[in-house]
Enzyme design. Sequence first.
Site, PDB file in Angstrom:
ATOM      1  N   HIS A  97      37.663  55.046  34.759  1.00  0.00           N
ATOM      2  CA  HIS A  97      38.779  54.103  34.879  1.00  0.00           C
ATOM      3  C   HIS A  97      39.288  54.141  36.331  1.00  0.00           C
ATOM      4  O   HIS A  97      40.359  54.653  36.615  1.00  0.00           O
ATOM      5  CB  HIS A  97      39.876  54.509  33.891  1.00  0.00           C
ATOM      6  CG  HIS A  97      40.920  53.472  33.633  1.00  0.00           C
ATOM      7  ND1 HIS A  97      41.071  52.327  34.403  1.00  0.00           N
ATOM      8  CD2 HIS A  97      41.907  53.410  32.683  1.00  0.00           C
ATOM      9  CE1 HIS A  97      42.089  51.626  33.934  1.00  0.00           C
ATOM     10  NE2 HIS A  97      42.605  52.252  32.890  1.00  0.00           N
ATOM     11  N   ARG A 148      49.085  47.550  29.601  1.00  0.00           N
ATOM     12  CA  ARG A 148      49.491  47.601  31.017  1.00  0.00           C
ATOM     13  C   ARG A 148      48.377  47.253  31.975  1.00  0.00           C
ATOM     14  O   ARG A 148      48.619  46.621  32.993  1.00  0.00           O
ATOM     15  CB  ARG A 148      50.215  48.909  31.349  1.00  0.00           C
ATOM     16  CG  ARG A 148      49.482  50.095  31.606  1.00  0.00           C
ATOM     17  CD  ARG A 148      50.168  51.271  30.978  1.00  0.00           C
ATOM     18  NE  ARG A 148      49.954  51.228  29.546  1.00  0.00           N
ATOM     19  CZ  ARG A 148      50.922  51.220  28.630  1.00  0.00           C
ATOM     20  NH1 ARG A 148      52.161  51.285  28.984  1.00  0.00           N
ATOM     21  NH2 ARG A 148      50.617  51.165  27.358  1.00  0.00           N
ATOM     22  N   THR A 149      47.154  47.652  31.697  1.00  0.00           N
ATOM     23  CA  THR A 149      46.102  47.397  32.687  1.00  0.00           C
ATOM     24  C   THR A 149      45.883  45.893  32.851  1.00  0.00           C
ATOM     25  O   THR A 149      45.844  45.374  33.963  1.00  0.00           O
ATOM     26  CB  THR A 149      44.798  48.116  32.296  1.00  0.00           C
ATOM     27  OG1 THR A 149      45.099  49.504  32.145  1.00  0.00           O
ATOM     28  CG2 THR A 149      43.735  47.955  33.358  1.00  0.00           C
ATOM     29  N   ARG A 195      37.179  45.329  30.989  1.00  0.00           N
ATOM     30  CA  ARG A 195      37.352  46.536  30.171  1.00  0.00           C
ATOM     31  C   ARG A 195      36.418  46.415  28.980  1.00  0.00           C
ATOM     32  O   ARG A 195      36.343  45.345  28.348  1.00  0.00           O
ATOM     33  CB  ARG A 195      38.796  46.669  29.689  1.00  0.00           C
ATOM     34  CG  ARG A 195      38.941  47.746  28.644  1.00  0.00           C
ATOM     35  CD  ARG A 195      40.369  48.106  28.366  1.00  0.00           C
ATOM     36  NE  ARG A 195      40.948  48.835  29.489  1.00  0.00           N
ATOM     37  CZ  ARG A 195      42.076  49.525  29.422  1.00  0.00           C
ATOM     38  NH1 ARG A 195      42.749  49.573  28.299  1.00  0.00           N
ATOM     39  NH2 ARG A 195      42.542  50.161  30.472  1.00  0.00           N
ATOM     40  N   LYS A 222      29.693  35.806  18.974  1.00  0.00           N
ATOM     41  CA  LYS A 222      28.459  35.097  18.576  1.00  0.00           C
ATOM     42  C   LYS A 222      27.227  35.900  18.983  1.00  0.00           C
ATOM     43  O   LYS A 222      26.103  35.435  18.845  1.00  0.00           O
ATOM     44  CB  LYS A 222      28.407  33.731  19.263  1.00  0.00           C
ATOM     45  CG  LYS A 222      29.570  32.823  18.938  1.00  0.00           C
ATOM     46  CD  LYS A 222      29.401  31.501  19.667  1.00  0.00           C
ATOM     47  CE  LYS A 222      30.653  30.653  19.539  1.00  0.00           C
ATOM     48  NZ  LYS A 222      30.668  29.569  20.532  1.00  0.00           N
TER      49      LYS A 222
END
Length: 352
Positions: free
Chosen positions: A129, A51-52, A101, A80
């Site tokens: 958050h 959802r975010t 995130r 990498k």
Amino acid sequence: MRHLIDSTDLTLEETGKIIDLALDIINNREAYSHVCEGKKLATLFYEPSTRTRLSFTAAMMELGGNVLGFSDAGTSSVSKGETVADTVRVVSAFADIIAMRHYKEGAPKVASLFSRVPVINAGDGGHAHPTQTLTDLLSIRRELGHLDNLTIGLCGDLKYGRTVHSLIKAMKRYPGNKFVLISPAELRLPDYIKNILPSNYTEVETLEEAMPQLDVLYMTRVQQERFEDKAEYERLKDSFILDVEKMALAPEKMIVLHPLPRVNEISTDVDADPRAAYFRQVENGKFVRMALIYTLLHHDRLTEEKERPLHPTTCRCSNTKCITATEPVERLTYVTDAGGERCAYCDHLLEK
Ligand code: NCD
């Protein structure tokens, strides 16, 4: 240029303006459908999200802007061995704003120090958050009409639940709010959040004890991915289950919020109760992110940045999940109101 890394990076007044703007967007969708035309949002998601990420994407699309980015660090240069600092230096050449995130606590703070465009923390490990908090504030405003003089019960994984940490920081700034903490002993709030709680908080061991006094019940999922000991997760995962019987003990006007995803902690029978606001809450997330993106891209809508002063230090952060444990960034610290020194990236104590 301003970033949103912590829910208190916005002043109370600025937070109020973003919520008001979200309410205006809800009522005048068409008026905002071109305001970010020609602008690009980069979503850099190093950790799973439904959802975010979709909510950020939908928000930018509804403002008339475009979205680029990745939803799986395995398909980016991170695999990498690229640092967050370098990734952000590169991405800020392509995008006008970044939502990140990351599983490492403090990674979005690192990004903000190297970015040429505003950075939004879309969740960092078990730390913070802030855009979920804006979602929660808009939801409480729409459901109850005000953000002060409320008794808020926080239930479940208060240790690793980053949404809880950011929500407490934001809600304690409004007068008259009280907090009731409902968690197993093993999943109590980390000390850096407990230290900032107003002295009138209470801790209880059962939902039944808390229910009658609450205006808001904030349920959370036990954060399986943060446990080092999987047996401990299995033991604690069903500590609290909200069901119809427990809802019968709650006031008629109480609302139930949950950042989602839900696992077992709210029985599906509760969904039909008008006080279950968690699916209405999801849509608020899109509107408030529209308001946030618009505001950060038009920063004359914000007051002058008054950053907490940060100081270089030679001390290590005590948190093994802090970005400073793996990325060679300058170690920075700030002094708390109580006089202690904490890591500027993840808020944990420093090792002398
Ligand atoms: C929350 C998160 O990612 O911290 N989800 C979300 O953003 N809506 C809560 C959770 O994952 O339990």
